[in-house]
Design a protein around this motif. Sequence first.
Motif, PDB file in Angstrom:
ATOM      1  N   ASP A   1       0.818  -1.219   0.000  1.00 46.01           N
ATOM      2  CA  ASP A   1       0.000   0.000   0.000  1.00 46.01           C
ATOM      3  C   ASP A   1       0.848   1.264   0.000  1.00 46.01           C
ATOM      4  N   ILE A   2       2.112   1.155  -0.368  1.00 47.57           N
ATOM      5  CA  ILE A   2       2.981   2.343  -0.412  1.00 47.57           C
ATOM      6  C   ILE A   2       2.409   3.424  -1.333  1.00 47.57           C
ATOM      7  N   PRO A   3       1.881   3.085  -2.540  1.00 45.78           N
ATOM      8  CA  PRO A   3       1.284   4.137  -3.375  1.00 45.78           C
ATOM      9  C   PRO A   3       0.174   4.901  -2.662  1.00 45.78           C
ATOM     10  N   TYR A   4      -0.608   4.184  -1.849  1.00 44.47           N
ATOM     11  CA  TYR A   4      -1.669   4.846  -1.081  1.00 44.47           C
ATOM     12  C   TYR A   4      -1.077   5.820  -0.066  1.00 44.47           C
ATOM     13  N   LEU A   5       0.055   5.456   0.513  1.00 46.04           N
ATOM     14  CA  LEU A   5       0.678   6.298   1.535  1.00 46.04           C
ATOM     15  C   LEU A   5       1.317   7.548   0.948  1.00 46.04           C
ATOM     16  N   ILE A   6       1.829   7.444  -0.299  1.00 49.25           N
ATOM     17  CA  ILE A   6       2.504   8.601  -0.886  1.00 49.25           C
ATOM     18  C   ILE A   6       1.543   9.505  -1.658  1.00 49.25           C
ATOM     19  N   ALA A   7       0.300   9.047  -1.883  1.00 47.44           N
ATOM     20  CA  ALA A   7      -0.669   9.845  -2.640  1.00 47.44           C
ATOM     21  C   ALA A   7      -0.876  11.239  -2.064  1.00 47.44           C
ATOM     22  N   PRO A   8      -0.952  11.395  -0.713  1.00 47.96           N
ATOM     23  CA  PRO A   8      -1.154  12.749  -0.182  1.00 47.96           C
ATOM     24  C   PRO A   8      -0.023  13.720  -0.491  1.00 47.96           C
ATOM     25  N   PHE A   9       1.158  13.191  -0.845  1.00 49.00           N
ATOM     26  CA  PHE A   9       2.312  14.057  -1.116  1.00 49.00           C
ATOM     27  C   PHE A   9       2.475  14.356  -2.605  1.00 49.00           C
ATOM     28  N   SER A  10       1.497  13.956  -3.408  1.00 47.48           N
ATOM     29  CA  SER A  10       1.614  14.132  -4.854  1.00 47.48           C
ATOM     30  C   SER A  10       1.038  15.459  -5.332  1.00 47.48           C
ATOM     31  N   TYR A  11       0.516  16.267  -4.424  1.00 50.04           N
ATOM     32  CA  TYR A  11      -0.169  17.504  -4.833  1.00 50.04           C
ATOM     33  C   TYR A  11       0.716  18.436  -5.672  1.00 50.04           C
ATOM     34  N   PRO A  12       1.976  18.686  -5.293  1.00 47.22           N
ATOM     35  CA  PRO A  12       2.816  19.559  -6.137  1.00 47.22           C
ATOM     36  C   PRO A  12       2.947  19.037  -7.565  1.00 47.22           C
TER      37      PRO A  12
ATOM     38  N   ILE B   1     -14.862  20.317 -16.566  1.00 47.09           N
ATOM     39  CA  ILE B   1     -13.786  20.360 -15.575  1.00 47.09           C
ATOM     40  C   ILE B   1     -13.046  19.027 -15.578  1.00 47.09           C
ATOM     41  N   VAL B   2     -11.734  19.114 -15.594  1.00 43.17           N
ATOM     42  CA  VAL B   2     -10.889  17.923 -15.500  1.00 43.17           C
ATOM     43  C   VAL B   2     -10.002  18.074 -14.261  1.00 43.17           C
ATOM     44  N   GLU B   3     -10.007  17.049 -13.436  1.00 43.46           N
ATOM     45  CA  GLU B   3      -9.168  17.057 -12.236  1.00 43.46           C
ATOM     46  C   GLU B   3      -7.968  16.133 -12.447  1.00 43.46           C
ATOM     47  N   VAL B   4      -6.784  16.663 -12.170  1.00 47.83           N
ATOM     48  CA  VAL B   4      -5.588  15.823 -12.185  1.00 47.83           C
ATOM     49  C   VAL B   4      -5.490  15.184 -10.797  1.00 47.83           C
ATOM     50  N   ALA B   5      -6.102  14.026 -10.658  1.00 46.00           N
ATOM     51  CA  ALA B   5      -6.177  13.336  -9.367  1.00 46.00           C
ATOM     52  C   ALA B   5      -4.817  12.737  -8.999  1.00 46.00           C
ATOM     53  N   PRO B   6      -4.658  12.318  -7.737  1.00 45.56           N
ATOM     54  CA  PRO B   6      -3.380  11.722  -7.323  1.00 45.56           C
ATOM     55  C   PRO B   6      -2.941  10.563  -8.210  1.00 45.56           C
ATOM     56  N   HIS B   7      -3.904   9.718  -8.636  1.00 41.47           N
ATOM     57  CA  HIS B   7      -3.532   8.577  -9.458  1.00 41.47           C
ATOM     58  C   HIS B   7      -3.261   8.977 -10.905  1.00 41.47           C
ATOM     59  N   CYS B   8      -3.525  10.237 -11.241  1.00 39.71           N
ATOM     60  CA  CYS B   8      -3.208  10.738 -12.579  1.00 39.71           C
ATOM     61  C   CYS B   8      -1.873  11.479 -12.594  1.00 39.71           C
ATOM     62  N   ALA B   9      -1.222  11.535 -11.445  1.00 35.21           N
ATOM     63  CA  ALA B   9       0.031  12.278 -11.341  1.00 35.21           C
ATOM     64  C   ALA B   9       1.205  11.542 -11.976  1.00 35.21           C
ATOM     65  N   GLY B  10       1.004  10.291 -12.343  1.00 36.47           N
ATOM     66  CA  GLY B  10       2.036   9.583 -13.078  1.00 36.47           C
ATOM     67  C   GLY B  10       2.969   8.728 -12.262  1.00 36.47           C
ATOM     68  N   PHE B  11       2.630   8.479 -10.994  1.00 37.14           N
ATOM     69  CA  PHE B  11       3.522   7.654 -10.173  1.00 37.14           C
ATOM     70  C   PHE B  11       3.613   6.227 -10.712  1.00 37.14           C
ATOM     71  N   LYS B  12       2.484   5.701 -11.198  1.00 35.01           N
ATOM     72  CA  LYS B  12       2.512   4.347 -11.739  1.00 35.01           C
ATOM     73  C   LYS B  12       3.442   4.278 -12.947  1.00 35.01           C
ATOM     74  N   MET B  13       3.331   5.241 -13.847  1.00 31.58           N
ATOM     75  CA  MET B  13       4.194   5.282 -15.013  1.00 31.58           C
ATOM     76  C   MET B  13       5.649   5.461 -14.605  1.00 31.58           C
ATOM     77  N   LEU B  14       5.865   6.264 -13.565  1.00 33.87           N
ATOM     78  CA  LEU B  14       7.228   6.493 -13.099  1.00 33.87           C
ATOM     79  C   LEU B  14       7.824   5.222 -12.512  1.00 33.87           C
ATOM     80  N   PHE B  15       7.045   4.525 -11.677  1.00 32.95           N
ATOM     81  CA  PHE B  15       7.524   3.268 -11.099  1.00 32.95           C
ATOM     82  C   PHE B  15       7.876   2.265 -12.199  1.00 32.95           C
ATOM     83  N   THR B  16       6.984   2.156 -13.186  1.00 33.87           N
ATOM     84  CA  THR B  16       7.211   1.202 -14.272  1.00 33.87           C
ATOM     85  C   THR B  16       8.448   1.569 -15.083  1.00 33.87           C
ATOM     86  N   THR B  17       8.606   2.855 -15.365  1.00 33.99           N
ATOM     87  CA  THR B  17       9.755   3.316 -16.148  1.00 33.99           C
ATOM     88  C   THR B  17      11.063   2.999 -15.445  1.00 33.99           C
TER      89      THR B  17
END
Length: 297
Positions: free
Chosen positions: A140-151, A184-200
């Motif tokens: 659940d690490i992605p869940y834990l880091i989601a709050p820090f993805s706002y920037p 309106i389009v929201e760039v949600a935490p899961h749209c911030a690209g962490f999954k793509m970054l981890f995979t890359t």
Amino acid sequence: MTVQTPLKYHLQRHSTEIMVAVLLAVLYIPLILYWYDGWLNKSISLEHEYYSHGVIGLPFAAYIVWEKRHQWQKLPDCFNPFGAVLLGLAAVFYLSGVPDLVNLSLPIILSGLCFGLKGVRGMKLFSIPWFLVLLATPTDIPYLIAPFSYPLQSFIAGTAGFILTQWGFDVNVQEIFIYVGGRIVEVAPHCAGFKMLFTTLYVALMLLYWTGAFKSRKTVVVFLFCGVIISVITNILRNTFLTLFHGQGYDDLFHWLHEGWGGDMVSAFMLLALVPTLIALEKLRDALSGTGTTESI
């Protein structure tokens, strides 16, 4: 005199390894199949999808182990007490029934076996495949880091809005919200690209090992940095087109790119971009060294 067949000889010689392999198969094949079902059919939690790189990572780790099997066999048996501690911890995690702990018991038991059978040298030999297994183990690490993805969310929203403005669209960006075409389009935490970054980064590590480029620290650092840049740029462009499709009412295209195979295609092109990037870095390093050969730094 009793004559042993080659099969019987190998079974006796490698009886310990065979018993360990059978035990691991009984304990963890159902768990790994569950992971694969979730990754391939997207029937697992959103956080666990962050680890879908394990689809190729786990077989690659198994390949490395098979490739190094003769080196493993040549190592002298050497029991390290730390291995017993790790095996006990893995048993506690496995029997706990807590999903994250059960998942983590796999890399823990693997490290415990390495320390327990061959000591530090055994763990060092299989450190790369073990690390690949660890990074592919869902938690659940992605869940834990989601709050820090706002920037990052705000940066992506602002950049996507800027690009659309340059393309002549009337766009208004407010923090992580993009207003375009009355929608309106929201760039949600899961749209911030962490999954793509981890995979890359994961695939980048695989390429570094496969090509032998991991022996150069400078190449490793620069290539991983390039991987981050490629991932961020790809995600910005993906969010830009998602905003465009949604704002202009192209809902079918939006869903195709957001949840359909269009997103998978974008990810595939992103990962393919790593190959020429690494080739270019290797050629640049050889040119700067003036030798045309690989050097360890």
